[in-house]
Design a protein around this motif. Sequence first.
Motif, PDB file in Angstrom:
ATOM      1  N   CYS A 136      41.220  31.082  51.445  1.00  0.00           N
ATOM      2  CA  CYS A 136      41.726  32.450  51.605  1.00  0.00           C
ATOM      3  C   CYS A 136      41.601  33.249  50.305  1.00  0.00           C
ATOM      4  CB  CYS A 136      43.170  32.438  52.100  1.00  0.00           C
ATOM      5  SG  CYS A 136      43.719  34.046  52.735  1.00  0.00           S
ATOM      6  N   SER A 137      40.440  33.143  49.680  1.00  0.00           N
ATOM      7  CA  SER A 137      40.249  33.804  48.395  1.00  0.00           C
ATOM      8  C   SER A 137      38.773  34.058  48.120  1.00  0.00           C
ATOM      9  CB  SER A 137      40.819  32.928  47.271  1.00  0.00           C
ATOM     10  OG  SER A 137      40.552  33.499  46.019  1.00  0.00           O
ATOM     11  N   LEU A 138      38.520  35.179  47.457  1.00  0.00           N
ATOM     12  CA  LEU A 138      37.182  35.502  46.956  1.00  0.00           C
ATOM     13  C   LEU A 138      37.203  35.583  45.432  1.00  0.00           C
ATOM     14  CD1 LEU A 138      36.275  38.289  49.548  1.00  0.00           C
ATOM     15  CD2 LEU A 138      35.620  35.875  49.604  1.00  0.00           C
ATOM     16  N   ILE A 167      41.136  38.658  54.563  1.00  0.00           N
ATOM     17  CA  ILE A 167      41.946  37.990  53.549  1.00  0.00           C
ATOM     18  C   ILE A 167      43.133  38.865  53.159  1.00  0.00           C
ATOM     19  CG2 ILE A 167      41.962  37.229  51.128  1.00  0.00           C
ATOM     20  CD1 ILE A 167      39.075  36.179  51.657  1.00  0.00           C
ATOM     21  N   SER A 168      42.884  40.142  52.979  1.00  0.00           N
ATOM     22  CA  SER A 168      43.978  41.058  52.646  1.00  0.00           C
ATOM     23  C   SER A 168      45.037  41.075  53.738  1.00  0.00           C
ATOM     24  CB  SER A 168      43.450  42.479  52.431  1.00  0.00           C
ATOM     25  OG  SER A 168      42.607  42.519  51.311  1.00  0.00           O
ATOM     26  N   ARG A 169      44.614  41.133  54.981  1.00  0.00           N
ATOM     27  CA  ARG A 169      45.555  41.131  56.107  1.00  0.00           C
ATOM     28  C   ARG A 169      46.339  39.821  56.171  1.00  0.00           C
ATOM     29  NH1 ARG A 169      44.088  44.554  60.890  1.00  0.00           N
ATOM     30  NH2 ARG A 169      45.011  42.832  62.047  1.00  0.00           N
ATOM     31  N   VAL A 219      26.003  32.427  49.051  1.00  0.00           N
ATOM     32  CA  VAL A 219      26.686  32.903  50.251  1.00  0.00           C
ATOM     33  C   VAL A 219      28.172  32.931  49.917  1.00  0.00           C
ATOM     34  CG1 VAL A 219      27.217  32.480  52.681  1.00  0.00           C
ATOM     35  CG2 VAL A 219      24.945  31.921  51.771  1.00  0.00           C
ATOM     36  N   ILE A 220      28.792  34.045  50.199  1.00  0.00           N
ATOM     37  CA  ILE A 220      30.216  34.193  49.916  1.00  0.00           C
ATOM     38  C   ILE A 220      30.985  33.861  51.181  1.00  0.00           C
ATOM     39  CG2 ILE A 220      32.024  35.836  49.292  1.00  0.00           C
ATOM     40  CD1 ILE A 220      29.811  37.270  47.645  1.00  0.00           C
ATOM     41  N   GLY A 221      32.048  33.092  51.024  1.00  0.00           N
ATOM     42  CA  GLY A 221      32.844  32.698  52.172  1.00  0.00           C
ATOM     43  C   GLY A 221      34.263  32.360  51.774  1.00  0.00           C
ATOM     44  N   ALA A 222      35.016  31.886  52.746  1.00  0.00           N
ATOM     45  CA  ALA A 222      36.392  31.460  52.506  1.00  0.00           C
ATOM     46  C   ALA A 222      36.789  30.453  53.577  1.00  0.00           C
ATOM     47  CB  ALA A 222      37.345  32.652  52.531  1.00  0.00           C
ATOM     48  N   ASN A 281      37.643  25.789  41.404  1.00  0.00           N
ATOM     49  CA  ASN A 281      38.998  25.614  40.885  1.00  0.00           C
ATOM     50  C   ASN A 281      39.910  26.790  41.232  1.00  0.00           C
ATOM     51  OD1 ASN A 281      37.797  27.424  39.151  1.00  0.00           O
ATOM     52  ND2 ASN A 281      38.441  26.394  37.282  1.00  0.00           N
ATOM     53  N   PHE A 282      39.405  27.784  41.941  1.00  0.00           N
ATOM     54  CA  PHE A 282      40.266  28.854  42.455  1.00  0.00           C
ATOM     55  C   PHE A 282      41.008  28.404  43.715  1.00  0.00           C
ATOM     56  CE2 PHE A 282      37.611  31.373  39.676  1.00  0.00           C
ATOM     57  CZ  PHE A 282      38.540  32.231  39.106  1.00  0.00           C
TER      58      PHE A 282
END
Length: 126
Positions: A47-49, A97-99, A67-70, A16-17
């Motif tokens: 585009c979020s963690l 993501i920051s960029r 596993v972390i991804g976007a 839900n993010f």
Amino acid sequence: MATSPDVFAELHCKSNFSFLYGASHPHELVAQAAQLGYRGIAITDECSLAGVVRAHVEAKQRGIHLVIGAEFLLTEDIKIVMLAPHRAAYGQLSTLISRARHHSEKGTYRLSVDDLSWGVSECFVL
């Protein structure tokens, strides 16, 4: 031949993010994957963690690999998913993501194919 759940890992799952796309909380997705007998799950919000801490806590409790991804929609209208299989890749992904968000209006991002040539060599791209 069907794949049994114990060798299955979901590699593209939005929580839900990802506003208006994902419905469940990250920890609920991890809990459901564990309940189904999955070996792992990747949380890949757009585009979020933002949900990875909650997912990580649940994954540790449940003994499931996280596993972390976007997910990204590039300016060339190409949708990709980037996965970070280890800590160095996670750092690269969070920097990307920051960029992508840095020069965009709040709540948006901008990323092109050319941006991927910078510093994401440790990430996997789907």
